[in-house]
Design an enzyme around this catalytic site. Structure first.
Site, PDB file in Angstrom:
ATOM      1  N   SER A 105      53.486  69.871  14.252  1.00 51.70           N
ATOM      2  CA  SER A 105      54.820  69.918  14.934  1.00 51.70           C
ATOM      3  C   SER A 105      55.697  68.702  14.452  1.00 51.70           C
ATOM      4  O   SER A 105      55.096  67.447  14.217  1.00 51.70           O
ATOM      5  CB  SER A 105      54.550  69.991  16.325  1.00 51.70           C
ATOM      6  N   TYR A 147      50.944  66.947  23.911  1.00 50.97           N
ATOM      7  CA  TYR A 147      51.041  67.366  22.757  1.00 50.97           C
ATOM      8  C   TYR A 147      51.544  66.602  21.556  1.00 50.97           C
ATOM      9  O   TYR A 147      51.000  66.874  20.447  1.00 50.97           O
ATOM     10  CB  TYR A 147      52.311  68.648  23.086  1.00 50.97           C
ATOM     11  N   LYS A 206      49.093  66.509  18.334  1.00 48.79           N
ATOM     12  CA  LYS A 206      49.449  67.231  16.968  1.00 48.79           C
ATOM     13  C   LYS A 206      49.497  66.084  16.013  1.00 48.79           C
ATOM     14  O   LYS A 206      49.370  66.393  14.597  1.00 48.79           O
ATOM     15  CB  LYS A 206      50.968  67.611  17.101  1.00 48.79           C
TER      16      LYS A 206
END
Length: 263
Positions: free
Chosen positions: A144, A157, A161
């Site tokens: 991401s 997150y 990532k």
């Protein structure tokens, strides 16, 4: 353009919806056989049957959670039993988060670590030996833009990532000698069902319109002023899987409509 993927075997995690499904469809259109992994067994079976019928390739669904060691083991076993190994691995399974560092418990961190990082580690350990035996392969990690340009409301997150991106780089140096190319893709705003569902939920509480909300997000973050489609992103995945990307090794590519603010 012939991408040289006909007859290859591709494993796609998170393959029943959104980006994973679009990548699977792009690979099937090039003649690749598929092993699709996802948690929703009914949706997975339906999409597997659709892709097999539409593109005349073999599509084997494996329902399970790659965020667990058991789920990864089952997927690896299914690949071996069905095709004798794989040529392509797309580590796509993942989901967003919403928390603060001060409030998120250890369990939340561990859950995302298992899904975003350890799934990639376990599947590499399980599938790389087969790729070596087949003469090489391709591994792609769907990370991401948040791995390098974090959003404030999803620290777990962002962190996991970023770890996936580093794992991709590290793995690439270990297996390049086996003719296995490893790369990472960092998407920006991609219009997945998760984005639509979130927008509908937020606007239902405020009386706004979900499409206008998403346009506002695009206007704020993406110079291109729109979300990308899963199919647009999938085209890039398919290219990196192909012989046309034979010199692409150990890199991270941003497909983000100009969202990244740094060089």
């Amino acid at each position: 353009m012939d991408m040289g993927l006909a007859g290859k075997v591709a494993v796609v995690t998170g393959g029943s919806v959104g980006i994973g499904l679009a990548v699977a469809e792009g690979l099937a259109a090039e003649g690749a056989h598929l092993v699709l992994a996802a948690r929703n067994a009914d949706r997975l079976k339906k999409e597997a049957e659709r892709l097999a019928a539409a593109f005349k390739v073999r599509v084997f669904p494996v329902a399970g959670d790659v965020g667990t060691a058991e789920g990864c083991k089952a997927l690896i076993g299914a690949v071996q039993d069905t095709f004798g190994g794989a040529d392509i691995l797309i580590n796509n399974a993942g989901t967003g988060s919403n928390e603060t560092i001060m409030e998120a418990p250890d369990e939340a961190w561990q859950s995302y670590w298992e899904l975003h990082v350890m799934a990639a580690v376990r599947l590499a350990r399980g599938l790389v030996p087969g790729m070596r035996a087949r003469g090489g392969g391709v591994i792609l990690h769907n990370a991401s833009i948040c791995a390098v340009q974090p959003l404030w409301y999803e620290p777990i997150y962002n962190v996991t990532k970023a770890a996936l991106m580093m794992f991709s780089k590290t793995l690439s140096t270990e297996v390049v000698g086996d003719n296995i190319r490893v790369n990472c893709i960092n998407p920006g705003l991609i219009l997945t069902p998760d984005w639509v569902n979130t927008a509908k939920k937020l606007t239902s509480e405020t009386g706004g319109h979900w499409e206008a909300y998403l346009q506002g997000v695009a206007d704020e973050f993406a110079p291109i002023k729109r979300f990308g489609t899963p199919e647009e992103l999938a085209n890039f995945f398919v290219f990196l899987c192909s012989d046309k990307a034979s010199y692409s090794v150990g890199s991270t590519y941003f497909v983000d409509g100009g969202m990244l603010k740094t060089l």
